[in-house]
Enzyme design. Structure first.
Site, PDB file in Angstrom:
ATOM      1  N   SER A 118     -84.447  22.605  33.354  1.00 16.49           N
ATOM      2  CA  SER A 118     -85.560  22.978  34.225  1.00 16.49           C
ATOM      3  C   SER A 118     -86.864  22.529  33.579  1.00 16.49           C
ATOM      4  O   SER A 118     -87.077  22.712  32.381  1.00 16.49           O
ATOM      5  CB  SER A 118     -85.567  24.486  34.483  1.00 16.49           C
ATOM      6  OG  SER A 118     -85.509  25.221  33.278  1.00 16.49           O
ATOM      7  N   GLY A 138     -90.141  23.163  34.936  1.00 23.16           N
ATOM      8  CA  GLY A 138     -91.307  23.812  35.526  1.00 23.16           C
ATOM      9  C   GLY A 138     -91.735  23.106  36.802  1.00 23.16           C
ATOM     10  O   GLY A 138     -90.926  22.831  37.689  1.00 23.16           O
ATOM     11  N   GLY A 195     -85.837  29.935  36.852  1.00 25.92           N
ATOM     12  CA  GLY A 195     -84.754  29.161  36.246  1.00 25.92           C
ATOM     13  C   GLY A 195     -83.391  29.757  36.532  1.00 25.92           C
ATOM     14  O   GLY A 195     -82.396  29.023  36.675  1.00 25.92           O
ATOM     15  N   ASP A 196     -83.334  31.091  36.636  1.00 25.91           N
ATOM     16  CA  ASP A 196     -82.073  31.745  36.969  1.00 25.91           C
ATOM     17  C   ASP A 196     -81.652  31.405  38.399  1.00 25.91           C
ATOM     18  O   ASP A 196     -80.478  31.155  38.676  1.00 25.91           O
ATOM     19  CB  ASP A 196     -82.211  33.258  36.816  1.00 25.91           C
ATOM     20  CG  ASP A 196     -82.737  33.662  35.450  1.00 25.91           C
ATOM     21  OD1 ASP A 196     -82.468  32.925  34.476  1.00 25.91           O
ATOM     22  OD2 ASP A 196     -83.425  34.688  35.364  1.00 25.91           O
TER      23      ASP A 196
END
Length: 314
Positions: free
Chosen positions: A221, A223, A252-253
């Site tokens: 990831s 951002g 992110g999860d």
């Protein structure tokens, strides 16, 4: 079915302020409380989007009771293990532009018997039939740094694919055990490979190093720059533009949940990455650690960057 294990869950209190100023008394403009911890967030996002999941976690102390109440309210399938010490209560302070300041507690110290009970709960849930076993988040004090590496071996022993989303020494140990998937962010990837990653090309090269060492796939990831997928024979980059972010906590999860959701419904890895970015971007548009529904995901326009710009600065 996808099983998530969160060894260090938290009750997440999110407080919104007009502007965060250090050292003064401020009034909140809003607040909310959510069940937190990476694996729990992944399971929440999976469940609300129709993918079978169960979340395994320890609960203890006053926060443990709050956690159970919060999970019961959203009807998330769970396997909880009672421990003697209290689980964490984390605080996030969110400003209007989505900037988030978090204060995370360390978490409880579990006894050897409690750790064994947690792993026994994983085994009970896995007996229902398991496609993916996901180990997520930090480890509480006293838990051995090889915990996620042992989880990789445990998952492979029952025929499940294993994904790990953690950082530091526990992540490094897990990588050495050969998980099928890891999902670091760019900073965690830098920590993992021990060098600065200034461009997307640097990220891809770092991922290839990990894959050569036995990791099946890496999803990073990035951002606001989206996410990149690297396998032994494929690189893909996807991103979405978000103009009104509310909270980056748990994004992110949700990205990991979206990726696994798509894979388990038959998508190829590049298509799954696109879905993951849609999930993660939708989560940024929601308050606190709220997870995106199918309607939220449908609002996100994801761009697949082709060809991949390896010179993209990070």
């Amino acid at each position: 079915m996808i099983l998530t294990l969160t060894p260090n869950p938290s009750v997440d209190r999110t407080i919104a302020v007009a502007t965060l100023t250090r050292g003064v008394v401020q009034r909140a403009t809003d607040s909310r409380m959510d069940p937190g911890g990476k694996g729990i967030n992944v399971s929440r996002a999976l469940a609300v989007n129709g993918t079978d999941t169960v979340a395994v976690l320890p609960v203890g102390g006053p926060q443990g009771q709050v956690m159970e109440d919060l999970l019961r309210a959203i009807a998330l399938p769970v396997e909880t293990v009672r421990i003697s010490q209290a689980i964490r209560a984390n605080v996030g302070i969110v400003e209007p532009d989505g900037t988030t300041t978090k204060v995370n507690e360390q978490g409880p110290r579990m006894s050897a018997d409690e750790v064994a009970a947690l792993l026994a709960a994983v085994d009970r849930a896995a007996a229902q039939g398991l496609e993916w076993l996901i180990g997520c988040g930090s480890l509480p004090p006293g838990l051995d740094g090889s915990f996620y590496a042992d989880l990789v071996r445990r998952g492979h022993a029952v025929g499940a694919k294993v994904a790990i989303d953690s950082s530091g020494a526990p992540m490094a140990a897990a990588v050495a055990a050969g998980p099928d998937l890891i999902k670091p962010n760019d900073e965690e990837l830098e920590e993992l490979v021990g060098r600065r990653l200034a461009t997307l090309g640097d990220v891809v090269e770092a991922c290839r190093t990990l894959i050569a060492g036995g990791v099946g796939c890496v999803v990073v990831s990035l951002g606001g720059k989206g996410a990149v997928l690297v396998t032994a024979d494929q690189v893909a980059h996807a991103r979405a533009t978000i103009t009104d972010p509310l909270s980056t906590v748990g994004a992110g999860d949700s990205l990991l949940a979206g990726y696994l959701h798509a894979l388990t419904h038959g998508a190829d890895p590049a298509t799954a990455l696109r879905t993951g970015v849609a999930f993660g971007s939708a989560a940024v548009c929601l308050p606190g650690t709220e997870v995106p529904t199918p309607a939220d995901v449908a609002k996100i326009d994801v761009e697949v960057v082709d060809p991949v710009d390896l010179d993209l600065p990070l």
